[in-house]
Design a protein around this motif. Structure first.
Motif, short mmCIF file in Angstrom:
data_model
loop_
_atom_site.label_atom_id
_atom_site.label_comp_id
_atom_site.label_asym_id
_atom_site.label_seq_id
_atom_site.Cartn_x
_atom_site.Cartn_y
_atom_site.Cartn_z
N ASN A 59 0.82 -1.20 0.00
CA ASN A 59 0.00 0.00 0.00
C ASN A 59 0.86 1.26 0.00
OD1 ASN A 59 -2.28 -1.70 0.19
ND2 ASN A 59 -1.92 -1.86 2.38
N LYS A 60 2.09 1.13 0.51
CA LYS A 60 3.06 2.23 0.52
C LYS A 60 4.45 1.59 0.54
CE LYS A 60 4.84 5.91 3.48
NZ LYS A 60 4.71 6.53 4.81
N LEU A 61 5.30 2.04 -0.35
CA LEU A 61 6.66 1.51 -0.43
C LEU A 61 7.64 2.66 -0.28
CD1 LEU A 61 8.27 -1.11 -0.96
CD2 LEU A 61 8.39 -0.39 -3.34
N VAL A 62 8.48 2.60 0.75
CA VAL A 62 9.46 3.66 1.00
C VAL A 62 10.82 3.19 0.49
CG1 VAL A 62 10.58 5.10 2.74
CG2 VAL A 62 8.17 4.44 3.03
N VAL A 63 11.38 3.97 -0.43
CA VAL A 63 12.66 3.67 -1.04
C VAL A 63 13.63 4.79 -0.66
CG1 VAL A 63 13.86 3.21 -3.21
CG2 VAL A 63 11.44 2.62 -2.98
N ASN A 64 14.78 4.42 -0.13
CA ASN A 64 15.73 5.41 0.34
C ASN A 64 17.02 5.35 -0.48
OD1 ASN A 64 17.51 7.08 1.73
ND2 ASN A 64 16.82 6.41 3.74
N PHE A 65 17.26 6.40 -1.27
CA PHE A 65 18.48 6.50 -2.08
C PHE A 65 19.41 7.58 -1.53
CE2 PHE A 65 15.61 5.00 -5.66
CZ PHE A 65 16.08 3.70 -5.60
N LYS A 66 19.15 8.05 -0.33
CA LYS A 66 19.91 9.17 0.22
C LYS A 66 21.41 8.90 0.32
CE LYS A 66 19.39 12.70 3.70
NZ LYS A 66 18.61 13.18 4.82
N GLU A 67 21.79 7.71 0.73
CA GLU A 67 23.21 7.39 0.93
C GLU A 67 23.78 6.55 -0.21
OE1 GLU A 67 24.85 8.71 3.51
OE2 GLU A 67 22.97 9.65 4.16
N THR A 68 23.06 6.42 -1.30
CA THR A 68 23.49 5.56 -2.40
C THR A 68 24.70 6.12 -3.12
OG1 THR A 68 21.24 4.81 -2.73
CG2 THR A 68 22.75 4.45 -4.54
N LYS A 69 25.71 5.28 -3.28
CA LYS A 69 26.89 5.64 -4.04
C LYS A 69 27.05 4.73 -5.26
CE LYS A 69 29.42 7.57 -0.12
NZ LYS A 69 28.30 7.89 0.65
N THR A 70 26.18 3.76 -5.38
CA THR A 70 26.22 2.80 -6.48
C THR A 70 25.55 3.38 -7.71
OG1 THR A 70 26.07 1.02 -4.85
CG2 THR A 70 25.59 0.44 -7.12
N ASP A 71 26.16 3.16 -8.88
CA ASP A 71 25.61 3.69 -10.12
C ASP A 71 24.66 2.72 -10.81
OD1 ASP A 71 26.82 6.26 -10.26
OD2 ASP A 71 28.71 5.31 -10.79
N LYS A 105 13.23 6.09 -16.49
CA LYS A 105 12.02 6.60 -15.86
C LYS A 105 12.35 6.90 -14.40
CE LYS A 105 7.17 5.56 -15.94
NZ LYS A 105 6.15 4.56 -16.24
N GLU A 106 11.93 8.05 -13.94
CA GLU A 106 12.13 8.43 -12.54
C GLU A 106 11.35 7.46 -11.66
OE1 GLU A 106 13.90 10.74 -9.69
OE2 GLU A 106 14.04 11.23 -11.81
N ILE A 107 11.95 6.96 -10.60
CA ILE A 107 11.31 5.94 -9.78
C ILE A 107 9.99 6.42 -9.18
CG2 ILE A 107 12.56 6.47 -7.66
CD1 ILE A 107 12.64 3.40 -7.19
N GLY A 108 9.91 7.69 -8.83
CA GLY A 108 8.68 8.23 -8.26
C GLY A 108 7.52 8.27 -9.24
N GLU A 109 7.81 8.12 -10.54
CA GLU A 109 6.77 8.13 -11.56
C GLU A 109 6.20 6.74 -11.84
OE1 GLU A 109 8.59 9.86 -14.99
OE2 GLU A 109 8.98 11.76 -13.98
N ILE A 110 6.79 5.72 -11.28
CA ILE A 110 6.37 4.34 -11.55
C ILE A 110 5.00 4.06 -10.95
CG2 ILE A 110 6.90 1.91 -11.12
CD1 ILE A 110 9.87 2.71 -11.24
N ASP A 111 4.80 4.48 -9.70
CA ASP A 111 3.55 4.23 -9.00
C ASP A 111 3.38 5.25 -7.90
OD1 ASP A 111 1.74 2.85 -6.90
OD2 ASP A 111 1.56 1.54 -8.64
N LYS A 112 2.16 5.72 -7.68
CA LYS A 112 1.92 6.77 -6.67
C LYS A 112 2.10 6.24 -5.24
CE LYS A 112 -3.01 5.88 -6.57
NZ LYS A 112 -4.33 6.37 -6.66
N ARG A 113 2.16 4.94 -5.06
CA ARG A 113 2.35 4.37 -3.72
C ARG A 113 3.82 4.33 -3.30
NH1 ARG A 113 -1.60 -0.46 -5.42
NH2 ARG A 113 -0.48 0.03 -7.32
N ILE A 114 4.71 4.74 -4.19
CA ILE A 114 6.15 4.74 -3.90
C ILE A 114 6.56 6.10 -3.35
CG2 ILE A 114 8.47 4.49 -4.83
CD1 ILE A 114 7.25 2.69 -7.00
N GLU A 115 7.18 6.10 -2.19
CA GLU A 115 7.75 7.31 -1.60
C GLU A 115 9.27 7.20 -1.71
OE1 GLU A 115 8.57 9.08 2.82
OE2 GLU A 115 6.60 8.16 2.47
N VAL A 116 9.89 8.16 -2.37
CA VAL A 116 11.33 8.12 -2.60
C VAL A 116 12.02 9.17 -1.74
CG1 VAL A 116 13.17 8.21 -4.31
CG2 VAL A 116 10.89 7.43 -4.98
N ILE A 117 13.08 8.74 -1.07
CA ILE A 117 13.90 9.65 -0.28
C ILE A 117 15.23 9.81 -1.02
CG2 ILE A 117 15.07 10.02 1.94
CD1 ILE A 117 12.94 8.05 3.12
#
Length: 118
Positions: A59-71, A105-117
């Motif tokens: 129903n809600k998916l939280v994805v955190n890319f704040k500390e990502t260093k991987t390409d 495609k920007e990850i936040g555009e895939i589905d409205k239930r995705i919250e991207v940090i």
């Protein structure tokens, strides 16, 4: 061609902040019974013991890319976003070199239930 065998789902999905439920696959209207999933291991273990024709809905998916260093990495078995992901830096480099045959495609555009940090 490329293939990543080890997904990075546990590195980017904040399971404890996401909202999951268990439901029958054919029941599109019902949101299912809510279930708490603290981490990727619990997520996979839950999938593995579900009865036939039952799934984990998100129903809600939280994805955190704040500390990502991987390409370049892969997320698998997670609703809405299973697939390959590239950083903005790699995307720009691919486009600058004129490579074709792929789309970004920007990850936040895939589905409205995705919250991207970020």
């Amino acid at each position: 061609m490329f293939y990543i065998t080890n997904p990075s789902s546990e590195n980017y999905i904040e399971f404890s902040r996401s909202e999951f439920s268990i439901k029958k696959i054919q029941d599109q209207q019902n949101k299912g019974e809510k279930i708490g999933i603290p981490d990727y291991s619990s997520f996979v273990n839950t999938i593995d013991v579900l009865p036939e024709f039952t799934t984990i809905a998100c129903n809600k998916l939280v994805v955190n890319f704040k500390e990502t260093k991987t390409d370049f990495f892969k997320i698998s078995r997670v609703p809405y976003i299973s697939g390959y992901f590239v950083s903005e830096r790699l995307k720009n480099a691919i486009e600058e070199k004129g490579f074709t045959g792929m789309a970004f495609k920007e990850i936040g555009e895939i589905d409205k239930r995705i919250e991207v940090i970020y």
